[in-house]
Structure formats: structure tokens, C-alpha cells
Design an enzyme around this catalytic site. Structure first.
Site, PDB file in Angstrom:
ATOM      1  N   ARG A   1      -1.272  -7.692 -38.015  1.00  0.00           N
ATOM      2  CA  ARG A   1      -0.829  -8.168 -36.976  1.00  0.00           C
ATOM      3  C   ARG A   1      -1.770  -9.277 -36.627  1.00  0.00           C
ATOM      4  O   ARG A   1      -2.967  -9.432 -36.893  1.00  0.00           O
ATOM      5  CB  ARG A   1      -1.081  -7.174 -35.932  1.00  0.00           C
ATOM      6  CG  ARG A   1      -0.772  -7.483 -34.341  1.00  0.00           C
ATOM      7  CD  ARG A   1      -1.009  -6.630 -33.478  1.00  0.00           C
ATOM      8  NE  ARG A   1      -0.497  -5.274 -33.376  1.00  0.00           N
ATOM      9  CZ  ARG A   1       0.832  -4.957 -33.105  1.00  0.00           C
ATOM     10  NH1 ARG A   1       1.570  -5.994 -32.459  1.00  0.00           N
ATOM     11  NH2 ARG A   1       1.458  -3.760 -33.332  1.00  0.00           N
TER      12      ARG A   1
ATOM     13  N   ASP B   1       2.162   1.793 -40.055  1.00  0.00           N
ATOM     14  CA  ASP B   1       0.909   1.087 -40.504  1.00  0.00           C
ATOM     15  C   ASP B   1      -0.110   2.060 -40.729  1.00  0.00           C
ATOM     16  O   ASP B   1      -0.077   3.195 -40.608  1.00  0.00           O
ATOM     17  CB  ASP B   1       0.582   0.158 -39.127  1.00  0.00           C
ATOM     18  CG  ASP B   1       0.377   0.989 -37.771  1.00  0.00           C
ATOM     19  OD1 ASP B   1      -0.101   2.148 -38.131  1.00  0.00           O
ATOM     20  OD2 ASP B   1       0.859   0.625 -36.836  1.00  0.00           O
TER      21      ASP B   1
ATOM     22  N   ASP C   1       6.880   0.090 -27.702  1.00  0.00           N
ATOM     23  CA  ASP C   1       7.003  -0.656 -26.498  1.00  0.00           C
ATOM     24  C   ASP C   1       7.734  -1.936 -26.751  1.00  0.00           C
ATOM     25  O   ASP C   1       9.006  -1.741 -26.237  1.00  0.00           O
ATOM     26  CB  ASP C   1       5.485  -1.186 -26.431  1.00  0.00           C
ATOM     27  CG  ASP C   1       5.240  -1.825 -25.130  1.00  0.00           C
ATOM     28  OD1 ASP C   1       6.143  -1.840 -24.383  1.00  0.00           O
ATOM     29  OD2 ASP C   1       3.977  -2.182 -24.755  1.00  0.00           O
TER      30      ASP C   1
ATOM     31  N   GLY D   1       8.931  -4.651 -31.490  1.00  0.00           N
ATOM     32  CA  GLY D   1       8.735  -5.453 -32.719  1.00  0.00           C
ATOM     33  C   GLY D   1       8.050  -5.004 -33.968  1.00  0.00           C
ATOM     34  O   GLY D   1       8.860  -5.019 -35.200  1.00  0.00           O
ATOM     35  N   THR D   2       7.142  -4.065 -34.039  1.00  0.00           N
ATOM     36  CA  THR D   2       6.604  -3.444 -35.137  1.00  0.00           C
ATOM     37  C   THR D   2       7.403  -2.430 -35.798  1.00  0.00           C
ATOM     38  O   THR D   2       7.524  -2.620 -37.002  1.00  0.00           O
ATOM     39  CB  THR D   2       5.188  -2.677 -34.616  1.00  0.00           C
ATOM     40  OG1 THR D   2       4.309  -3.556 -34.193  1.00  0.00           O
ATOM     41  CG2 THR D   2       4.718  -1.856 -35.862  1.00  0.00           C
TER      42      THR D   2
ATOM     43  N   GLU E   1       0.799  -1.257  -0.137  1.00  0.00           N
ATOM     44  CA  GLU E   1      -0.111   0.067  -0.082  1.00  0.00           C
ATOM     45  C   GLU E   1       1.001   1.173   0.011  1.00  0.00           C
ATOM     46  O   GLU E   1       1.935   1.221   0.447  1.00  0.00           O
ATOM     47  CB  GLU E   1      -0.773  -0.083   1.308  1.00  0.00           C
ATOM     48  CG  GLU E   1      -1.964  -1.259   1.283  1.00  0.00           C
ATOM     49  CD  GLU E   1      -2.856  -1.082   2.286  1.00  0.00           C
ATOM     50  OE1 GLU E   1      -2.611  -0.109   3.482  1.00  0.00           O
ATOM     51  OE2 GLU E   1      -3.673  -2.063   2.671  1.00  0.00           O
TER      52      GLU E   1
ATOM     53  N   ASP F   1       5.862   7.269 -34.849  1.00  0.00           N
ATOM     54  CA  ASP F   1       4.929   6.503 -34.208  1.00  0.00           C
ATOM     55  C   ASP F   1       4.994   7.181 -32.718  1.00  0.00           C
ATOM     56  O   ASP F   1       5.690   8.181 -32.542  1.00  0.00           O
ATOM     57  CB  ASP F   1       5.183   5.121 -34.033  1.00  0.00           C
ATOM     58  CG  ASP F   1       4.377   4.188 -33.912  1.00  0.00           C
ATOM     59  OD1 ASP F   1       3.045   4.854 -33.663  1.00  0.00           O
ATOM     60  OD2 ASP F   1       4.137   2.900 -34.118  1.00  0.00           O
TER      61      ASP F   1
ATOM     62  N   LYS G   1       1.054  -3.717 -42.983  1.00  0.00           N
ATOM     63  CA  LYS G   1       1.563  -4.868 -42.175  1.00  0.00           C
ATOM     64  C   LYS G   1      -0.024  -5.384 -41.732  1.00  0.00           C
ATOM     65  O   LYS G   1      -0.982  -4.725 -41.538  1.00  0.00           O
ATOM     66  CB  LYS G   1       2.217  -4.712 -41.211  1.00  0.00           C
ATOM     67  CG  LYS G   1       1.588  -3.688 -40.169  1.00  0.00           C
ATOM     68  CD  LYS G   1       2.532  -3.429 -38.773  1.00  0.00           C
ATOM     69  CE  LYS G   1       1.854  -2.555 -37.408  1.00  0.00           C
ATOM     70  NZ  LYS G   1       0.609  -3.259 -37.037  1.00  0.00           N
TER      71      LYS G   1
END
Length: 324
Positions: A203, A178, A233, A236-237, A47, A229, A201
Site C-alpha cells: 500500500r 495481505d 471499507d 479497493g484492497t 447536539e 478479512d 501487496k
């Protein structure tokens, strides 16, 4: 503060959670003020305890917390800090979330899914936030999830002007990774006066992080391609898109994104990628922590500081967006 300003006689107070204090320090320095001291610690069971160490009664409070890893902890801390300000009689509370968590969950793709971006907006409002400042939401529609004012800032001018100085202008092509980012890429093209290309692309919706690149639409052969973009994250893209550009004959590839989340395998992918340079802003602490020479981090602090100043002085935040 100019004499006669609507803000004369009012108090501006800047607070930060523990997620990204370096950015908060840069923002407060840009405003010529110090961060209000705050106690924050965790109990043994996880907490969070918070106490602001100065009176906030009647003050206009701006609470900075970027939603980085561990994201749920820092969102909860921000909610608790807002609640503490509300119960201490702050005049107004603005939640500053340079990176707004759960922004990719802005609609239902399948049945029985949540709209988590809306839930987070409701939580911030319920905690006591009167206003939100954020940077480059994943989709513009998230602004409509709040009942109060939202100041949606954009890093495009900062990133685009920096990238324009990295190579000869006539060699640049802006590339959307994309179809969903075409509108953002088009704004880059308008600002820089360069052509647009798109990586088409698909996904796999049932397999996480699986992206299959099909083709490059547009002229990229012999060009310096700038993949743009809002966030990177797991990378990969963006790395798959970069490979497709090189395979199509691109001379060089630069990646520019506002939010460097860089989760899981991202660091290894950046390190092993053929991309020559990754340019992020410091909305999150993760990009600066990579230690990679090919990663550059630009500070978003001056833009956020100016937005805070305009809000506090009843000025125009829209004036900051006119060169988009």
C-alpha cells in the site's frame, strides 16, 4: 432464568442508540426481552439529547451501538447514553459495540500520530462503561486498551460454516488479502481443513486507497478462493486481491468479512467486481442496504445475545469461543 441462578432478583435491561436499531431488536428478541424506550433527538446545532424512559436503578444495562456512518455522531450518542445510565444509578453498564470505531488507529505508524483506538477506550470508560462487548477487532491488542473486562467475540464460525456450504469442500482455498490477515486466514484453514494462499501487496502510505498487488503465494489455479478479512471499507484492497486471484487462474472468488463498512466507492466496486459473492454479518447496517444480489448478510445477533446472557448470569463467555 433458572431458579437459583446468580441473576435471580436482578434486572436485565437492553438499550439501543439510533445507529443500528434493527440489530438491537434482533438481540433483544434473542434474549426474550424488549428494548427499553429511549428518547433521542438532535438540537438545531447538532447536539444530542437523550433520556431513558424507564428506571434503571440497580439494573444491569447493556447499551448497543454500532459505530457506523456518521461514526462520530453515533460514538458521541453512545457516550451520552452511558452517562445518563451512570447518573441514574445503574448497577452495571456494558457498552456493546459490534463494530468498534477507530480500530485501525491502534498504533503510531509515524511521529505525531494519535492512537485513537485507545482514546475511544478511555472515553467509554470515562463515560461510565464497566465492560465492553465487541466483535472482530482489527487487532487483538485493542483489548488491552481497556482497564475493565472486554468480551471479544468472533464471527469466524458463523462465516466459515456458511461459506463451506456454498461449494464442494475439496475445491476451497482460503486466501489472506495481505500479510496482516494471515493469522485470521489460518484459523479459517484450521476450521475448514483447506489450504492457505496469500496475496502479497504493498500500500502507498502517502496516497489514500492506493494498493498495488504484486503476486499470489499458494496454489489457487482452478480453485474456489475465499478471501477473508475483518472489514471491507472502500473495497479497493479486496477487489484488487480478487482480480489477482482470477489472473492467477482461480475459478471463483468469494469474499467473507465481518464488517461491511462500504464507504465511498465501495458499492460501485462491489457491483463491478468479478467476485461472485460477498458475505458479511450485520454488525453494521450498510451491507444489507446495498440491494445487490451478490451480497449476503448473516446475523451476528444470536452470538451477541448469548454473550449478554452469559455475562448477566455470571456464566462463561469463553465457552462461546471454544470452537475457534
Amino acid at each position: 432464568m433458572k431458579p437459583g441462578s446468580p441473576a435471580v432478583g436482578r434486572r436485565l435491561q437492553i438499550f439501543t442508540g439510533r445507529a443500528h436499531p434493527d440489530l438491537a431488536e434482533r438481540i433483544s428478541a434473542g434474549l426474550g426481552t424488549a428494548l427499553v424506550p429511549t428518547q433521542a433527538r438532535d438540537f438545531a446545532n447538532g447536539e444530542i439529547y437523550v433520556r431513558h424512559e424507564e428506571s434503571v436503578r440497580g439494573a444491569d444495562c447493556f447499551l448497543i451501538q454500532s459505530h457506523t456512518h456518521p461514526i462520530n455522531t453515533w460514538i458521541m450518542e453512545q457516550l451520552i447514553m452511558i452517562d445518563a445510565l451512570k447518573r441514574a444509578s445503574a448497577r452495571s453498564i456494558t457498552a456493546v459495540a459490534p463494530f468498534y470505531g477507530y480500530s485501525r488507529q491502534d498504533k503510531k505508524h509515524k511521529g505525531r500520530e494519535p492512537i485513537s483506538a485507545r482514546l475511544l477506550a478511555d472515553l467509554l470508560t470515562a463515560a461510565g462503561a464497566d465492560r465492553i462487548i465487541t466483535v472482530d477487532l482489527h487487532t487483538d491488542q485493542i483489548v488491552g486498551f481497556f482497564d475493565g473486562p472486554v468480551d471479544h467475540l468472533f464471527a469466524l464460525p458463523l462465516l466459515a460454516d456458511h461459506v463451506a456450504g456454498l461449494t464442494e469442500h475439496h475445491r476451497l482455498t482460503v486466501v489472506s488479502p495481505d500479510a496482516g490477515r494471515v493469522r485470521v486466514a489460518d484459523r479459517w484453514c484450521d476450521r475448514l481443513g483447506v489450504p492457505l494462499a496469500i496475496v502479497h501487496k504493498k500500500r502507498d502510505k502517502d496516497v489514500a486507497h492506493q494498493v498495488s498487488v504484486h503476486e499470489v503465494v499458494g496454489e489457487v489455479e482452478g480453485r474456489v478462493c475465499v478471501l477473508v478479512d475483518d472489514m471491507v471499507d472502500t473495497a479497493g484492497t479486496i477487489c484488487a486481491a480478487a482480480d489477482a486471484l482470477y489472473d492467477a487462474g482461480a475459478e471463483d472468488v468469494i469474499v467473507a468479512a465481518t464488517h461491511g463498512i462500504l464507504s465511498g466507492p465501495a458499492l460501485d466496486r462491489l457491483k463491478n467486481s468479478r467476485v461472485s459473492r460477498f458475505v458479511f454479518t450485520d454488525t453494521l447496517p450498510t451491507a444489507a442496504a446495498t440491494g445487490l444480489d451478490k451480497v449476503e448478510v448473516l446475523s451476528i445477533a444470536p452470538l451477541i445475545a448469548q454473550a449478554i446472557r452469559e455475562i448477566f448470569e455470571n456464566g462463561s463467555v469463553t465457552s462461546l469461543l471454544q470452537d475457534l
